[in-house]
Design an enzyme around this catalytic site. Structure first.
Site, mmCIF file in Angstrom:
data_model
loop_
_atom_site.group_PDB
_atom_site.id
_atom_site.type_symbol
_atom_site.label_atom_id
_atom_site.label_comp_id
_atom_site.label_asym_id
_atom_site.label_seq_id
_atom_site.Cartn_x
_atom_site.Cartn_y
_atom_site.Cartn_z
ATOM 1 N N LYS A 173 2.297 11.466 -1.556
ATOM 2 C CA LYS A 173 1.795 10.526 -2.567
ATOM 3 C C LYS A 173 0.387 10.963 -2.979
ATOM 4 C CE LYS A 173 4.829 6.905 -0.716
ATOM 5 N NZ LYS A 173 5.731 6.539 -1.824
ATOM 6 N N ARG B 257 5.283 -0.659 -12.421
ATOM 7 C CA ARG B 257 4.278 -0.223 -11.464
ATOM 8 C C ARG B 257 3.540 0.986 -12.019
ATOM 9 N NH1 ARG B 257 5.470 1.531 -5.295
ATOM 10 N NH2 ARG B 257 6.344 3.298 -6.428
#
Lengths: 410, 410
Positions: free
Chosen positions: B223, B369
């Site tokens: 990430k 998101r």
């Protein structure tokens, strides 16, 4: 045999139906690589494919590549490519995690499938990591235990207490091959499950998991399959067991609907329930690319060539070098694709060989191990390797303090 | 704020002390990538380094690279590079396996450290895979259970039955940030251990594991850390717990002497005992290369910029688009580096945005998101993303059957 020459070896290479595969690998001609049983050589197609995965799929595609580039399906797709090599159906094999993690999952799952039986049975000489994991799994439950017996006592030792028999198909030290069909039948006759570790046999010989009615298997992506260092491993679960199988590492990739983000775990149908977390896509891509070559490989030819390479090596070593004692079965049908010799100075001798570019490996206390990967090892390589070994021994080349000082050995 | 223009955003970018990092990534200027919280962008140094690992270390070095190229030490060396980002010492962090597998190991280890306590406590909204794993771990033992409570009842719910509290530092849906120091202290006051999942916070803000006296943590390499798709994950074990820690997946890499091939398992000293099998070297190399950039990153500046990017996004969306309801904390100090909005047509709207090159993601049932990775997201990107969103809404661009037909969503 004593009249064999390097020219005869070249003639054998010319007649070898697998000889063209060697050119499909990146191999330095100054090296004779007899350790493909530990880490397979680099297929020429891999660097380009990895570059594409990195630049186009990751760099350009970004998160979209999970769907657009098929990353989501990689574990089942790659498993499908391994299936033919081990005599399984495509939906019985999956690629993920490491051999260790996969052994753990399937050992726990096996104990759950045989709840009344307290014992995991293996052989004392099994691959150490397999034993460590079995010990770890038995220790998870208060009432389970690992029972170890000599290899030849396995069949005799499978009683009604045994939930699982777990063995490595080819012994990592001697290269001795277990009789998969017979031992599997013995386990089943006693009501036990069987889990084979194919790390040292997949890609080295035809394997017939379905034919032998095997329940569970794991194997390694980075040895004979040439998937690259630490390549993801694979698991086989016979279709008849899949719907009842419950593995313990219940991560999102093994969920029936991974993108629903539901609060409760529902295992996926079929082999996908053995997945846990997100797979390492770059390493998966290298493995998948390496596997594509295998679509064109005749495993029966691989097995025949492995036998002949090993036979040749044994005869040449025994004819030309003294002090070596064969640690592998002399009969090719009883061993995998490696040959090992005992020698009290084994460590230093292997170091001297490696300095000459002949790469095998050493296993304590005294084992020199040579692997013959038939896709890229030639008969002349065997000849040349023994030339080097004879020179090392004749010149006492191993007898140097810096070679005898045993540090870490891979 | 209403008088804010694109030019003002450009001015903010010019004054941004992190702005030069953007050029260190491969980013297509036709894309605005607001999903770095799911998969980080590609650092420019990675393709070259991977080529070197593949061609030189694997292709030329072959098995020798386990020592010569430092593959053996990669898990601890990479862990050491992550340590500074999470406020730990170098010998408290290790990189290996997936977040799921690592959660499993540390959850089992935690239960073993608190044998009399039957409960794993978490929040109902925790990341699903964390819950699946906790459920799986509890199910391994006959007498353990997973207890779920709302986030704000965690502190209140830690009683003498609780062995382990496990939470994700930043909520994957709302971006809400837990008070690590307070909850850790509450767990300790009740005699419980704590395990934080840093997947959505490592690389997005300074984290002080030692400062908060955290026991255990895991996190994700792919990430904010930009380690590549499915990059290996990491584990933190506080030094004071390391010698007593017993994780269940006891493979050879976690052995005290992995190359001795001893028959019995003896855990390595320190954090290395958390290892299991052979790590995926290629994926490890990408992660390690990505981490080198972080040596030059001021995490306090990352945190400040993330707050401002999020604030800007919230204000612009609320000023220019109707029908969106903020799902994230309005106070930047209470959220991570992402902002989410509810919208009943969220799925189709996100598809329309992605067609325009604005890449965020959707989480059922109605959540859009948007992640703001401060190393490569600019203030103008936020401006332009909201321009696109306003255009999608004004033109009813989302209102097409092919966008509303929800297939698989990453």
């Amino acid at each position: 045999m004593n009249s064999l020459t390097r020219a005869s070896c070249q003639a054998l290479d010319e007649r070898d139906c697998l000889s063209s595969f060697r050119d499909e690998f990146v191999l330095d001609d100054t090296v004779i690589y007899l350790d493909g049983n530990s880490l397979g050589a680099l297929p020429r197609t891999v660097p380009g494919r990895l570059r594409e995965v990195v630049l186009r799929e990751w760099g350009q595609g970004l998160i979209r590549s999970w769907n657009a580039a098929g990353w989501m399906e990689a574990p089942t797709r790659i498993g499908g490519k391994i299936a033919r090599l081990i005599g399984a159906d495509r939906d019985e094999v999956i690629a993920t995690d490491s051999t260790s993690v996969n052994l753990f999952k399937l050992m726990v799952a096996a104990l759950r499938l045989r709840p009344g039986r307290p014992v995991i049975l293996s052989e004392t000489g099994n691959f150490p990591t397999d034993l460590y994991l079995a010990e770890g799994v038995a220790g998870l439950f208060g009432d389970r235990q690992l029972r170890l017996v000599p290899a030849d006592a396995i069949g005799f030792s499978i009683d009604a207490d045994v939930a699982l028999v777990t063995l490595t198909h080819v012994d990592f030290r001697s290269g001795r091959l277990h009789d998969m069909e017979r031992i599997t039948a013995e386990a089943h006759a006693a009501g036990a499950l069987i889990l084979w570790d194919l790390s040292h046999s997949a890609g080295a010989m035809p394997i017939e998991l379905a034919g032998a009615a095997v329940d569970l298997a794991v194997g390694c992506g980075y040895k004979y399959l040439n998937g690259g260092p630490g390549a993801p491993a694979f698991m086989f679960v016979a279709r008849r067991l899949q719907s009842a199988l419950r593995q313990p590492i219940t991560g999102w990739m093994g969920h029936a609907a991974p993108f629903e983000f539901a609060p409760d775990y529902t295992p996926a149908a079929g082999i996908a329930r053995t997945l846990s977390g997100t797979p390492p896509v770059l390493s998966m891509a290298a493995l998948e690319t390496a596997l594509d070559m295998w679509e064109r490989v005749d495993l029966a030819a691989v097995r025949r060539k492995a036998a002949r390479l090993g036979d040749l090596f044994i005869r040449l070593v025994e004819a030309r070098c003294s002090g070596f004692r064969l640690a592998s079965p002399r009969q090719a049908s009883e061993r995998g694709s490696q040959v090992s010799f005992h020698h009290p100075q084994g460590y230093a001798i292997m170091q001297a060989l490696i300095r000459r570019g002949v790469i095998g490996d050493f296993r304590a206390p005294d084992l020199l191990r040579f692997g013959f990967a038939p896709l890229y090892i030639r008969y002349v390589d065997v000849w040349d390797a023994v030339e080097h070994l004879a020179a090392v021994m004749a010149g006492g080349e191993w007898d140097r303090p810096e070679l005898k000082a045993r540090a870490r050995v891979t």
